[in-house]
Enzyme design. Structure first.
Site, short mmCIF file in Angstrom:
data_model
loop_
_atom_site.label_atom_id
_atom_site.label_comp_id
_atom_site.label_asym_id
_atom_site.label_seq_id
_atom_site.Cartn_x
_atom_site.Cartn_y
_atom_site.Cartn_z
N PRO A 255 28.73 -31.43 17.12
CA PRO A 255 27.46 -31.99 16.63
C PRO A 255 27.59 -32.42 15.16
CG PRO A 255 27.13 -29.85 17.68
CD PRO A 255 28.60 -30.03 17.51
N GLU A 256 27.20 -33.63 14.88
CA GLU A 256 27.22 -34.15 13.51
C GLU A 256 25.79 -34.09 12.97
OE1 GLU A 256 29.80 -35.40 11.82
OE2 GLU A 256 31.35 -35.82 13.32
#
Ligand code: ZN
Length: 270
Positions: A2-3
Site C-alpha cells: 500500500p502506498e
C-alpha cells in the site's frame, strides 16, 4: 505494497465508522507483527473514545484520550469494519472492538504491518524524522529547491526519501518525473528552480489523481474486502519498460536506481 494514496483511501474509508465511537477492547491474536503490539494497549483502550482518524505518512492515527493508536499496513495489510460476530481467518491478527457492535479488523498475511502507540504530546520515533506531507502547503517549490541544493543524489532517490517528503513511492516517483520531463538519474542539485516547481506540481498531481481514483472505487469499507489495492490508474511509464513512450513513441528505458525499477524516456526526460 500500500502506498500513500491507498493508505489515504483506507483512512477515509474507515473514518465514518470509527470517528466518535467508543472502544470496548482490543483483541490481539498475533502480537508479533513488524513490531510487537504493545500490551499496554489492552489497558489504555477500553472505554476510550476515538476522536479523530488521520494519516501521517503511511500511518493511520486513531486519536483517543492519552494518545493515538498508530496503524501501518506494511506490505500486505488491510483494514475492514465488520460486525463483531465475523469469524476470524488465519491472517486476521488484530480486532479493535467497538461498543456499537462493529469492529476494525487488521488482516495482514505477511505481518509487516504494525499497531503501535504514540502518547499524547510526543512524536513516535517512527514519525519523528518524516518530511512534510506531499499534498500540504509545506511541500512547495521553494522547499524542494532548498532540499535539492548542492545534492548529487539522483532526483528520483531524493523525492523517495521520506525525510525529504513522505509518501512518494516508486510508482509515483516514476510517473511524476515523466510528467515533469526530468530524468530520474539527474543529480538533484543540478535542476533549475523552474523545473523543480513543475516537479512539485506533478508529484501532487499523481498522488491526488490516485486518491481520487481510490475514492471512486471505494464504496463502503464496512463489509467490503478492504483492499483498495493498486488503483487502476493510467500509468505512463511505471511497468512499461521497452514499450513506446506515450509522447514520442521511442522505447522507454528501464534501469535499477537505488534497487528500484526505474522507467523513463531518454528523449522526453532530461
Ligand atoms: Zn518520449
Amino acid at each position: 505494497m500500500p502506498e500513500l494514496p491507498e493508505v489515504e483511501t483506507s483512512c477515509r474509508g474507515i473514518r465514518p465508522h470509527l470517528d466518535g465511537q467508543i472502544i470496548s477492547r482490543l483483541e490481539v491474536r498475533q502480537r508479533k507483527l513488524r513490531w510487537p503490539v504493545p500490551e499496554l494497549l489492552n489497558e489504555l483502550l477500553p472505554d476510550n473514545r476515538i476522536t479523530a482518524v488521520t494519516r501521517r505518512g503511511k500511518y493511520i492515527l486513531l486519536k483517543v484520550q492519552g494518545g493515538s493508536v498508530m496503524i501501518h499496513l506494511g506490505m500486505s495489510g488491510c483494514l475492514r469494519v465488520l460486525p463483531q460476530a465475523t469469524p476470524a481467518g488465519k491472517h486476521d491478527h488484530v480486532d479493535l472492538i467497538l461498543a456499537n457492535g462493529q469492529m476494525l479488523r487488521l488482516t495482514d498475511p505477511r505481518r509487516f504491518g504494525s499497531v503501535l502507540w504514540q502518547p499524547e504530546g510526543e512524536i513516535h520515533a517512527l514519525l519523528a524524522d518524516l518530511g512534510p506531507e506531499p499534498l500540504s502547503e509545506a511541500f512547495d517549490a521553494a522547499y524542494l529547491h532548498r532540499r535539492c541544493e548542492g545534492r548529487k543524489t539522483a532526483i528520483k532517490q531524493l523525492i523517495m526519501d521520506s525525510k525529504v517528503v513522505v509518501g512518494v513511492g516508486n510508482i509515483y516517483a516514476n510517473e511524476a518525473l515523466f510528467l515533469a520531463g526530468i530524468s530520474p538519474k539527474r543529480p538533484a542539485g543540478n535542476i533549475s528552480g523552474r523545473r523543480l516547481e513543475t516537479l512539485t506540481a506533478t508529484i501532487k498531481q499523481v498522488l491526488q489523481d490516485a486518491i481520487e481514483q481510490g475514492g471512486t472505487t471505494l464504496r463502503d469499507f464496512s463489509g467490503s474486502d478492504g483492499k483498495p489495492g493498486y488503483f487502476k490508474q493510467q500509468l505512463n511509464v511505471y511497468g512499461r519498460g521497452g514499450k513506446p513512450c506515450v509522447r514520442c513513441l521511442e522505447p522507454l528505458v528501464e534501469v535499477r536506481l537505488g534497487q528500484r525499477s526505474t522507467v523513463f524516456c531518454r528523449f522526453c526526460q532530461r
